[in-house]
Design a protein around this motif. Structure first.
Motif, PDB file in Angstrom:
ATOM      1  N   GLU A   1      -7.995   3.202 -10.449  1.00 39.87           N
ATOM      2  CA  GLU A   1      -8.313   2.945  -9.043  1.00 39.87           C
ATOM      3  C   GLU A   1      -8.727   1.495  -8.812  1.00 39.87           C
ATOM      4  O   GLU A   1      -8.340   0.885  -7.810  1.00 39.87           O
TER       5      GLU A   1
ATOM      6  N   ILE B   1       0.819  -1.201   0.000  1.00 47.18           N
ATOM      7  CA  ILE B   1       0.000   0.000   0.000  1.00 47.18           C
ATOM      8  C   ILE B   1       0.860   1.261   0.000  1.00 47.18           C
ATOM      9  O   ILE B   1       0.404   2.351  -0.380  1.00 47.18           O
ATOM     10  N   GLU B   2       2.123   1.130   0.395  1.00 49.00           N
ATOM     11  CA  GLU B   2       3.045   2.273   0.374  1.00 49.00           C
ATOM     12  C   GLU B   2       3.525   2.594  -1.050  1.00 49.00           C
ATOM     13  O   GLU B   2       4.049   3.681  -1.291  1.00 49.00           O
ATOM     14  N   ASP B   3       3.385   1.639  -1.959  1.00 49.85           N
ATOM     15  CA  ASP B   3       3.763   1.897  -3.352  1.00 49.85           C
ATOM     16  C   ASP B   3       2.727   2.812  -3.991  1.00 49.85           C
ATOM     17  O   ASP B   3       1.531   2.509  -3.982  1.00 49.85           O
ATOM     18  N   LYS B   4       3.182   3.932  -4.535  1.00 50.07           N
ATOM     19  CA  LYS B   4       2.256   4.905  -5.125  1.00 50.07           C
ATOM     20  C   LYS B   4       2.506   5.028  -6.620  1.00 50.07           C
ATOM     21  O   LYS B   4       3.633   5.221  -7.068  1.00 50.07           O
TER      22      LYS B   4
ATOM     23  N   ASN C   1      -3.653  -3.839  -4.127  1.00 53.64           N
ATOM     24  CA  ASN C   1      -3.299  -3.314  -2.806  1.00 53.64           C
ATOM     25  C   ASN C   1      -2.173  -2.277  -2.880  1.00 53.64           C
ATOM     26  O   ASN C   1      -1.220  -2.298  -2.105  1.00 53.64           O
ATOM     27  N   VAL C   2      -2.290  -1.350  -3.832  1.00 53.81           N
ATOM     28  CA  VAL C   2      -1.324  -0.254  -3.948  1.00 53.81           C
ATOM     29  C   VAL C   2      -2.081   1.072  -3.939  1.00 53.81           C
ATOM     30  O   VAL C   2      -3.313   1.097  -3.995  1.00 53.81           O
ATOM     31  N   SER C   3      -1.345   2.169  -3.868  1.00 46.69           N
ATOM     32  CA  SER C   3      -1.946   3.498  -3.809  1.00 46.69           C
ATOM     33  C   SER C   3      -1.810   4.211  -5.144  1.00 46.69           C
ATOM     34  O   SER C   3      -0.871   3.951  -5.905  1.00 46.69           O
ATOM     35  N   VAL C   4      -2.743   5.110  -5.427  1.00 42.20           N
ATOM     36  CA  VAL C   4      -2.684   5.896  -6.655  1.00 42.20           C
ATOM     37  C   VAL C   4      -2.910   7.369  -6.341  1.00 42.20           C
ATOM     38  O   VAL C   4      -3.493   7.729  -5.321  1.00 42.20           O
ATOM     39  N   GLU C   5      -2.426   8.204  -7.255  1.00 35.56           N
ATOM     40  CA  GLU C   5      -2.573   9.651  -7.127  1.00 35.56           C
ATOM     41  C   GLU C   5      -2.801  10.223  -8.517  1.00 35.56           C
ATOM     42  O   GLU C   5      -2.237   9.731  -9.502  1.00 35.56           O
TER      43      GLU C   5
ATOM     44  N   ALA D   1      -5.738  -0.624  -8.726  1.00 41.14           N
ATOM     45  CA  ALA D   1      -4.989  -0.381  -7.490  1.00 41.14           C
ATOM     46  C   ALA D   1      -5.603  -1.125  -6.311  1.00 41.14           C
ATOM     47  O   ALA D   1      -4.897  -1.695  -5.474  1.00 41.14           O
ATOM     48  N   GLN D   2      -6.931  -1.126  -6.246  1.00 39.35           N
ATOM     49  CA  GLN D   2      -7.613  -1.821  -5.163  1.00 39.35           C
ATOM     50  C   GLN D   2      -7.312  -3.319  -5.216  1.00 39.35           C
ATOM     51  O   GLN D   2      -7.047  -3.951  -4.190  1.00 39.35           O
TER      52      GLN D   2
END
Length: 339
Positions: free
Chosen positions: A69, A45-48, A76-80, A72-73
């Motif tokens: 998104e 989850i820290e990977d963005k 289990n990673v983050s997106v911006e 990503a869900q």
């Protein structure tokens, strides 16, 4: 009842009991294997991962972002999401440079034109940050792949729809964004297909609507003032179709001039529904976002080897993925409204 009969009955019950115990013990031994789903891809989850756009306020990006998104869900990673607010190459370069400085796990970017972003994209890849392009490409950049519409083919489809609606003859005009690769390809596909398949349809003018509703409306009115014989318009971008539609309504010729639009924002769909736009081309926007993140994830985790197949289980990914297109008319327009 004879003693021998009782013996047979008791023997049957005993056999059934043993079979029952054996079956459930056997099932229990294998239960974990049956109930477990395959251990799929999973990240941190820290990977963005970052998506960079231009004209960030456009409704068009929303479905692409949703695909990003959703991937990503699942991973289990983050997106911006970051974007230039205007149709301005310098602003998008600045936004991309800011994203690179934060050293994300990967960047998905849509190129405002085929050249401007190349140095920044190449810089990211050289720094070990995977980059993929979606929707609008930059073929000479070091980005790993492009995910989007076969834009030449989309233009060809628009030409065939135009030819059918005009009965194979007449004059048309195109309102586009000449310096953006995907729009150039749509225009080329439209022009080439008309020449090859509908030689009695001429293109009176190709004009720049700058991706703006108001400018496209003004441009359409000017074209009709210069070329009143024009019987159809092709807009290579959503705002262009809405602007042309408004011009046709203002001039009292909506429904009498053929209009082929692009994309499925609400403004475009409303004009399809009321008959101002005869057809619009729907892109596979969710696919662009979803598979962009999937490719970035594979590159970040070194699950691929560029350009070869590796016996250790790593494989190359396709440098181009066609995310598809469909024609939307009054007959199927309700399916494309956001639910």
């Amino acid at each position: 009842m004879k003693r021998s009969t009782y013996g047979i009955i008791y023997g049957l019950f005993a056999a059934l009991f043993l079979l029952f115990v054996w079956y459930y013990n056997f099932r229990g031994d294998r239960q974990d294997a049956w109930d477990q789903s395959p251990s799929g891809l999973a990240g941190d989850i820290e990977d963005k991962y970052v998506m960079v756009t231009f004209q960030s306020g456009l409704d068009y990006w929303r479905t692409i972002m949703k695909g990003f998104e959703d991937a990503a869900q699942g991973l289990n990673v983050s997106v911006e999401f970051r974007g230039a607010t205007q149709y301005d190459p310098h602003e998008e370069i600045t936004v991309l440079e800011q994203a690179i400085a934060r050293k994300p796990a990967g960047i998905a970017v849509t190129a405002i034109d085929p050249e401007s972003l190349n140095p920044a994209i190449d810089k990211a890849v050289k720094a070990g940050i995977p980059v993929v392009l979606f929707d609008s490409g930059a073929p000479k950049s070091a980005a790993y792949s492009f995910l989007g519409t076969d834009n030449y083919n989309a233009g060809a489809q628009a030409a065939r729809e135009m030819g059918r609606l005009l009965g194979g003859r007449g004059e048309v005009a195109v309102i586009t964004q000449p310096n953006q690769l995907n729009h150039e390809e749509r225009t080329n596909g439209f022009r080439d297909t008309l020449r090859a398949e509908f030689p009695e349809i001429g293109i009176a003018e190709v004009a720049d609507g700058k991706g703006d509703i108001g400018i496209s409306e003004k441009t359409a009115k000017e074209i009709l003032a210069r070329h009143p014989e024009v019987g159809g318009f092709f807009a290579t971008q959503a705002n262009g179709g809405v602007g042309i539609g408004q011009a046709l309504k203002d001039l009292g010729v909506a429904g009498r001039k053929t209009l082929i639009g692009f994309d499925t924002d609400k403004g475009t769909l409303d004009l399809v529904k009321d008959g101002t736009i005869d057809a619009t081309l729907a892109q596979g926007t969710w696919n662009m976002g979803y598979w962009s993140l999937m490719e970035l994830f594979h590159h970040h985790h070194r699950l691929v080897q560029p350009g070869n197949e590796d016996p250790q289980g790593t494989h190359s990914l396709p440098p181009y993925i066609d995310t598809g297109i469909t024609v939307v008319t009054q007959a199927n327009v309700d399916q494309y409204y956001a639910k």
